[in-house]
Structure formats: C-alpha cells, structure tokens
Design an enzyme around this catalytic site. Structure first.
Site, PDB file in Angstrom:
ATOM      1  N   ARG A  60       0.826  -1.209   0.000  1.00 21.66           N
ATOM      2  CA  ARG A  60       0.000   0.000   0.000  1.00 21.66           C
ATOM      3  C   ARG A  60       0.858   1.256   0.000  1.00 21.66           C
ATOM      4  O   ARG A  60       0.438   2.315  -0.461  1.00 21.66           O
ATOM      5  CB  ARG A  60      -0.939  -0.002   1.214  1.00 21.66           C
ATOM      6  CG  ARG A  60      -1.748   1.278   1.353  1.00 21.66           C
ATOM      7  CD  ARG A  60      -2.898   1.128   2.331  1.00 21.66           C
ATOM      8  NE  ARG A  60      -2.528   0.501   3.575  1.00 21.66           N
ATOM      9  CZ  ARG A  60      -1.905   1.133   4.593  1.00 21.66           C
ATOM     10  NH1 ARG A  60      -1.566   2.404   4.484  1.00 21.66           N
ATOM     11  NH2 ARG A  60      -1.623   0.481   5.697  1.00 21.66           N
ATOM     12  N   TYR A 113     -13.012  18.787 -16.095  1.00 24.25           N
ATOM     13  CA  TYR A 113     -13.642  17.471 -16.245  1.00 24.25           C
ATOM     14  C   TYR A 113     -14.794  17.337 -15.255  1.00 24.25           C
ATOM     15  O   TYR A 113     -14.740  17.855 -14.132  1.00 24.25           O
ATOM     16  CB  TYR A 113     -12.579  16.394 -16.023  1.00 24.25           C
ATOM     17  CG  TYR A 113     -13.118  14.999 -15.882  1.00 24.25           C
ATOM     18  CD1 TYR A 113     -13.765  14.385 -16.943  1.00 24.25           C
ATOM     19  CD2 TYR A 113     -12.989  14.305 -14.689  1.00 24.25           C
ATOM     20  CE1 TYR A 113     -14.276  13.090 -16.816  1.00 24.25           C
ATOM     21  CE2 TYR A 113     -13.485  13.020 -14.555  1.00 24.25           C
ATOM     22  CZ  TYR A 113     -14.134  12.426 -15.611  1.00 24.25           C
ATOM     23  OH  TYR A 113     -14.639  11.162 -15.488  1.00 24.25           O
ATOM     24  N   ASP A 185      -3.932  20.160 -14.557  1.00 22.17           N
ATOM     25  CA  ASP A 185      -4.248  18.841 -15.114  1.00 22.17           C
ATOM     26  C   ASP A 185      -3.755  18.826 -16.556  1.00 22.17           C
ATOM     27  O   ASP A 185      -4.266  19.544 -17.418  1.00 22.17           O
ATOM     28  CB  ASP A 185      -5.759  18.606 -15.052  1.00 22.17           C
ATOM     29  CG  ASP A 185      -6.167  17.209 -15.513  1.00 22.17           C
ATOM     30  OD1 ASP A 185      -5.437  16.617 -16.342  1.00 22.17           O
ATOM     31  OD2 ASP A 185      -7.218  16.715 -15.075  1.00 22.17           O
ATOM     32  N   LYS A 210      -5.419   7.518 -19.589  1.00 20.47           N
ATOM     33  CA  LYS A 210      -5.675   8.051 -20.914  1.00 20.47           C
ATOM     34  C   LYS A 210      -4.430   7.921 -21.812  1.00 20.47           C
ATOM     35  O   LYS A 210      -4.030   6.832 -22.160  1.00 20.47           O
ATOM     36  CB  LYS A 210      -6.153   9.489 -20.801  1.00 20.47           C
ATOM     37  CG  LYS A 210      -7.292   9.687 -19.797  1.00 20.47           C
ATOM     38  CD  LYS A 210      -8.493   8.814 -20.081  1.00 20.47           C
ATOM     39  CE  LYS A 210      -9.717   9.175 -19.246  1.00 20.47           C
ATOM     40  NZ  LYS A 210      -9.566   9.030 -17.799  1.00 20.47           N
TER      41      LYS A 210
END
Length: 403
Positions: A60, A113, A185, A210
């Site tokens: 983790r 977004y 971003d 993406k």
C-alpha cells in the site's frame, strides 16, 4: 541522473526511470506483486520503514514496479518527485484533500472534467472550502479572483471536453503573487506537448488511464512536483489507500514507451478530422486548439509543442443527429474513454460530464449534442472516409439539419 534518464523526450519515454528496478538482466520492468518485503536485519527493516533507507515494506505504501512508473513520469515532466494513484480522479481528489482545510479558497475554471467539477461544486463545499469557478479563457476574471486570495489555483488545459485553453504562464505568475499553489491537469496535452512545471505551475496531474497508458487497459493517476509538496500527498495516499496496482503500473509503463509515436499520429489525425468537420454543413461548431479559428489558438501555440489528439464538435441536429452519426461509424469505439490507440467518440453528456445535470452542462457551455472525439493512430484517410459515409447516412435522415 543516469545516462538512460537523459536524452530528448522521445528517448526518455523508452528508457527513463527503469534501470533501478531491472533484475537478472531483464530488459523490461518486472511485475512485482508481493504485498510485503522480508528483512532479516531488524534495524534495516526499521530504517526502511521510517524512510532513512531506500526500500519497500508494504504494497500500500510503495512497490518497485509502481516506482518505475512514477520515476518515468517524474523525468518526463521535469519534476523533483512524483507519486501515483489507482485512478486519475484519485490523483485529483487526494491532492486537493491533502492541501485544503476548512476555510480555504480555491479558484478554478468552469470547464474542468465533470468529476473534478463535482469535487468543486459538491464535495469541497461540504468541508467548508470556498470555490470560485471562472469562465475558462477569461484571464482577467481569473486574476481578479486570485487577487482576492486563494490556497489553490487549479487549471485544466486543454479542457475536457471543450478543449479550451488557459495561459499557464500568466496564471501561474498571478497565483504565485497571491501565495497560491498552482495545479495543472495535463492529461490532454501529455508531457510530449506541454510541461506545466516549466511554465510556472507547482504541481502537474495526469489521468494515466488516458494517453500515458494509451491502450485502454489500465487505470491510474499521477501527480508530480517538488518534494515538499509531493511528500504530504504521498502520505495522504498511503494512509487513505488509493494505491496504484503493480500490474496496472506495468501496463502503463509499457504504453508509455510509445507515447511520443502515438501522440504524433493522434494529433495528425485530430487536425485532419477537425479540418474536415469544419467544412460539414451539418456541424455547428468544432473545438480544436490547432485550428486558427480556435479562440485561444495563439496561447496554445505559445505553450504547447503540439495540439494533441483531442477535439470535440456539435451537430445541428443535437442528440437526434448524434444518435444516427455515431452508430454508423466503423473505426470508432463509442465509449467513455480517451487517449487510446483506437479512435473513440462519445457525447459529453454520457462521458466526461455524466455526473452533471443538463442545466449544469449548459452553464459550462456544453451542448447536449456535443461529441468528444479522441483520435487514434489509424491511417488518417480511413478515419475521414469513415466520417464521410456516416455523414452521408445522417444527411439522408429527417433530423440532419435539426433546429
């Protein structure tokens, strides 16, 4: 920095960040799925656990395969540090929640977004963070809001899905003057076409799902910046648990090796598709920063090395026309994704801004019939011919002209 972390950006996409993780003479980064790591020396184990010594203790927190992915993106963005996440939205939300406290203020744009917009309009107000959303491209308005004071100036450029452009250098300068942390971003542009840190931003984010991965087979997110800013974001992520899976990290690494080659073909296709769509009588508007008709073409030309593989367009027949055009395309995935090797189409109301109401989309300047187009790496002439035959079917329909 090793020699393999140097070179031009295309070479870096292939070689950078991997050397430390390669083992047994392997030429590819291994997928290490171990949850925990064994130590015979108790003191060494403790030193690694508290960060005094390099190493891994628990999945983790860190992982060798994930580390190689983070290092490659860090080098491509010219950052001091980077940390990764299970998704792009995890990168955005973890970064915001690490930095912001009740009473803080964020200045951003309306065209982010849809998921990001929901954080600004729904979740941050719930913890008493004030958010000012400005018209995208209205630099004077953004500057005026920043001058009122803010903890974060958050930009997305080009925007998803309207592909609007904000002047990063100008906004970063104003943000710094106000003492704000400037976050960009950079998902649509990728490090190939734009490097926000070089333009004055403090942090740069990517939905690695993406363009970085490029094959629509792995979820991931990443944020890059100074060690001072990244370390608390990493700490927030390791405690809250939005960890990038090592198999996903491997797939993203594999995809990034061809990032420059893919982007070159994708933006070639995007430009030709945008020029084709501009000439169609049934198309109302085309949004692509590479077009001279784009409202911020000059800004895009100044801060981007290329205009990217994303565009959008609206049809005169709105959704009635979309319902005919898209199903008749052959070389197209009709899906809620972008940046992949296959060309992908999707209405914004079903993809990027599904979380928003029609009224909220209208306020953002997103028509219900707006189609987001992610150009793939197919041969350009095939994509043009595919659109041509689909438009021919639309032209014969009773809804072709719309209102």
């Amino acid at each position: 920095m090793t020699k393999k972390n140097q070179g031009t950006i295309g070479t870096k996409t292939v070689w950078a960040g991997e050397e430390e993780v390669l083992v047994h003479g392997a030429t590819q980064v291994p997928v290490i799925v171990s949850v925990a790591y064994n130590y015979d020396d108790m003191d060494e184990w403790f030193d690694v656990a508290v960060g005094k010594k390099k190493g891994h203790i628990y999945g983790r927190n860190t992982n060798p395969t994930v580390q190689a992915f983070e290092e490659k993106v860090r080098i491509l963005e010219g950052a001091e540090a980077a940390t990764s996440f299970s998704t792009g939205m995890a990168a955005i939300s973890n970064t915001l929640y690490t930095i912001l406290r009740p009473g803080d203020r964020v200045v951003s744009i309306k065209d982010t977004y849809g998921g990001t917009n929901k954080i600004f309009t729904e979740f941050l107000p719930n913890i008493h963070v004030d958010v000012a959303l400005c018209e995208t491209g209205d630099h004077e308005k953004i500057e005026a809001e920043v001058e009122k004071g803010c903890k974060i100036l958050y930009l997305e450029t080009p925007t998803n899905p309207t592909v609007k452009i904000t002047d990063i250098e100008r906004m970063a300068k104003k943000g710094k003057e106000a003492g704000a942390i400037v976050i960009v971003d950079n998902t649509f542009a990728t490090p190939i076409n734009q490097n926000p840190l070089e333009l004055g931003a403090d942090l740069v984010l990517h939905s690695a799902t993406k363009f970085l991965g490029g094959h629509a087979d792995a979820l991931g997110g990443v944020v890059c910046g100074s060690k001072e800013l990244i370390e608390p974001i990493f700490h927030y992520r390791e405690i809250n648990g939005a960890t990038l899976d090592p198999w996903a990290a491997y797939l993203l690494l594999r995809g990034m090796k061809t990032l420059k080659l893919r982007v070159i073909q994708q933006e070639k296709n995007a430009m030709e598709l945008a020029k084709y769509l501009e000439k169609k009588d049934l198309v109302k508007d085309v949004y692509y920063p590479g077009l001279k008709t784009h409202v911020n073409h000059d800004i895009a030309k100044k801060q981007m090395k290329g205009f990217g593989g994303m565009l959008s367009f609206s049809l005169k027949g709105e959704m009635d026309a979309v319902r005919i055009l898209l199903p008749n395309l052959t070389y197209a995935n009709r899906a809620a994704n972008l940046g992949a090797v296959e060309t992908t189409y999707g209405p914004a109301r079903t993809t990027s801004h599904i979380e928003c109401t029609p009224e909220e989309r209208a306020k953002m300047g997103i028509p219900e019939g707006l189609v987001r187009l992610s150009a793939g790496i197919e041969d350009t002439e095939d994509l043009i011919q595919d659109l041509e035959q689909a438009f021919a079917i639309l032209e014969k329909s009773s809804v072709s002209l719309g209102s």
